[in-house]
Enzyme design. Structure first.
Site, PDB file in Angstrom:
ATOM      1  CG  ASP A 177       5.262  11.859  -4.838  1.00 59.21           C
ATOM      2  OD1 ASP A 177       5.590  12.318  -3.731  1.00 59.21           O
ATOM      3  OD2 ASP A 177       6.045  11.764  -5.812  1.00 59.21           O
TER       4      ASP A 177
ATOM      5  CD  GLU B 101       2.024   5.023 -10.505  1.00 63.55           C
ATOM      6  OE1 GLU B 101       2.013   5.194  -9.262  1.00 63.55           O
ATOM      7  OE2 GLU B 101       3.062   4.984 -11.179  1.00 63.55           O
TER       8      GLU B 101
ATOM      9  CD  GLU C 275       4.238   9.182 -13.322  1.00 67.62           C
ATOM     10  OE1 GLU C 275       5.001   8.751 -12.427  1.00 67.62           O
ATOM     11  OE2 GLU C 275       3.076   9.567 -13.099  1.00 67.62           O
TER      12      GLU C 275
ATOM     13  CE1 TYR D 117       9.658   7.726 -11.828  1.00 66.20           C
ATOM     14  CE2 TYR D 117       7.724   6.312 -11.804  1.00 66.20           C
ATOM     15  CZ  TYR D 117       8.295   7.572 -11.899  1.00 66.20           C
ATOM     16  OH  TYR D 117       7.495   8.678 -12.080  1.00 66.20           O
TER      17      TYR D 117
END
Ligand code: BDP
Length: 593
Positions: free
Chosen positions: A162, A415, A505, A470
């Site tokens: 990303d 990840e 994160e 998240y």
């Protein structure tokens, strides 16, 4: 490979400014030998910088394939009799280099340095032509991976991470000299015992086996505090002043290769005396529990792309200090060495990551990968050859960064797929390699949200649990109460493993200037409430030893329906203006320390 420096026996000059530049969409340059003369039909391009955003055309921004760079440089006349080296701090993602008509270097991997001994082709006093072909293609056999597709309208690059696939000569290029007999590597390992510190050093000398080596350690006031001789030794420092988070105290280790009274080569290395250890659920620096506050970041700037810039480097550190950050992760690739040097001097703590991002087709196969699905690890996708390239990237990272006191933890991947036997098979040797290269620092990988504690298989390989989560953004979107209870339950399950947890994160996309009552996703209010919810959860779980917000600043991504002019999870905008979250973090992090 030692970083170039000016010393009593060495000189360096930067090869920067405007170089000639030409895209090669038909891939003709190799066959037509573009290095053999002045690059034809060339534009001028700044070095260092990414080439993508400096012009105004989509063909340059979206170019897939080779791009040629060329410049000329005069080798100083005073370097006669010396070894002459040409070094590139980073060329993304791979390069071939010629000096005049001679190929002198080839390198795979966009974020670690490489160099060539060009003594035979670089006559002191003469001008040399340096030609570099930069290739930016990402395939299953590159780190990070991608797929190049040939379509009716041209070549297209698909990739699974990303952030924008910037390319070019991203960091300084150096021409430097060393004596023929020279120091070619140094490794230091430090320890503390009460008020005493030790610096174990080991050096490699090339071209002078019979020469002696002497080492002098000097404190920051310029007083010599310890001396030793030999290619390996231990320097003992009474009343040591340790390097510690928030205080980048450095000694200077001067290493000299000597021939009787003559100093043949001299090199000095800043040394921070500190220890790192994982004990139970604690992350200890100098024996004391450390709590990471800070950010996942990117090397990303308007126009420059991933080009290193000292102005923004100093500014970003100033902003991190202002928020109360004590640390950051080099997400998602090794950063410029200038950044690590700065972190050393200013007492910042660094999680040092390879460029292995996107090794996970569970994410890639969906929206990101254009709806196609692939196995992550297979003979046709990420395979043994890819792992060897990943292993080489780890070797180059550890070799480059092993002596930085700021670096406390190696991160082998961000990840990756971590729920299959194939992922264990792929990663086991890479963890073992990292530990073998550096037995002194913990090693980990960053886990992604699909790999829940009951499904993840890589955790037993890691010393520290690093989680990107998240809750309240990708999961329980807009529902912070639901997110809070789910997040708490998940963190407790991870904590049961008895390892320290760093949340590497957590973040929410936020459009600067968008305000809502009540707080709604994309607004500044929601980002603040989202962070506060996360902090309540962290404070209730003892094993959590760190929080790195995603991201320090907004950054460029490839175009996509999930992104509006890039990723907006920054606490600062791309031009470094604070969102409300910056003030909220400052309140929390300054009161914590
Ligand atoms: C994580 C990735 C990071 C992304 C972030 C996001 O590690 O690179 O930018 O998500 O979606 O999965 O913002």
């Amino acid at each position: 490979m030692l970083r170039p420096q000016d010393s009593a026996t060495r000189e360096r000059r930067r090869v920067e400014g405007l170089w000639l530049f030409r895209l090669d969409p038909q891939a003709r340059g190799h066959a037509d030998r573009w290095w053999r003369g002045r690059l034809a039909e060339a534009r001028e391009v700044p070095v260092p910088a990414s080439y993508n955003d400096v012009f105004a055309d989509a063909a340059t921004r979206d170019h897939v394939g080779d791009a040629w760079y060329q410049t000329t440089v005069r080798v100083p006349r005073g370097w006669a009799g010396q070894r002459v080296v040409l070094r590139f701090d980073a060329v993304t993602h791979r390069a071939v280099v010629w000096v005049d008509e001679v190929e002198v270097a080839r390198h795979e991997g966009g974020y670690t340095p490489f160099e060539a001994d060009i003594t035979e082709v670089a006559r002191p006093g003469a001008e040399i032509r340096v030609t570099v072909v930069v290739n930016n293609e990402l395939t299953w056999q590159s780190v990070p991976p991608g797929i190049v597709q040939d379509t009716a309208t041209g070549r297209q690059q698909i990739y699974f991470h990303d952030f924008f696939n910037y390319a070019g000569l991203h960091r300084p290029v150096w021409l430097y000299s060393t004596p023929r007999a020279h120091l070619s590597d140094v490794t230091v390992v430090t320890a503390l015992a009460g008020t005493e510190g030790t610096v174990d050093y080991r050096v490699d000398v090339t071209g002078g086996d019979d020469l002696a080596v002497r080492a002098v350690l000097t404190d920051a006031e310029g007083t010599a505090v310890a001396r030793a001789t030999g290619t390996a030794g231990v320097l003992t420092v009474a009343d040591v002043h340790p390097w510690r988070p928030g205080e980048g105290y450095l000694y200077d280790l001067l290493l000299e290769v000597v021939d009787g009274a003559e100093v043949v080569d001299a090199y000095s290395l800043p040394v921070g005396v500190r220890t790192v250890e994982v004990r139970g659920t604690k992350f200890l620096i100098n024996g004391e529990p450390f709590y990471f506050t800070g950010f996942g970041r990117h090397e990303d700037l308007p126009v420059r792309g991933k080009g290193h810039d000292d102005v923004f480097m100093v500014h970003d550190f100033a902003l991190m200090e202002w928020t109360g950050a004590n640390s950051f992760r080099t997400s998602h690739y090794p950063y410029a060495e200038e950044v690590l040097d700065y972190a050393d001097r200013h007492g910042f703590v660094v999680i040092d990551e390879t460029a292995a991002v996107g090794q996970n087709t569970a994410i890639a196969g969906g929206i990101v990968g254009g709806g196609q699905s692939f196995p992550t690890f297979s003979p046709e996708t990420i395979n043994d050859a890819s792992r060897e390239i990943h292993a080489q990237a780890i070797r180059e990272l550890v070799t480059r960064d092993k002596n930085h006191p700021s670096v406390v933890l190696w991160c082998v991947a961000n990840e990756p797929e971590s729920t299959t036997p194939a992922s264990v098979e792929y990663f086991e040797p890479l963890f073992a390699l990292t530990r073998k290269l550096d037995p002194t620092r913990p090693v980990g990988y960053v886990n992604m949200l699909l790999a829940t504690p009951d499904r993840d298989l890589l955790r037993p390989l890691a010393d520290v649990i690093m989680l990107n989560r998240y809750w309240g953004w990708y999961l329980n979107t807009g529902d912070l109460a639901g997110a809070e209870s789910n997040w708490q339950a998940e963190l407790e399950a991870w904590a049961a493993h008895g390892r320290p947890i760093i949340v590497t994160e957590y973040g929410a996309d936020t459009v600067a200037g968008l305000h809502t009552v009540p707080a709604a996703p994309w607004s500044e209010e929601y980002q603040v409430e989202y962070l506060e919810m996360n902090h309540r959860v962290f404070d209730r779980v003892d094993a959590v030893v760190g929080e790195h917000v995603w991201n320090f600043a907004d950054f460029a991504t490839k175009p996509g329906i999930m992104r509006v002019d890039g990723n907006k999870k920054g606490v600062f905008t791309r031009d470094r203006r604070p969102k409300s979250a910056a003030f909220a973090l400052r309140r929390r992090w300054h009161s914590a320390t």
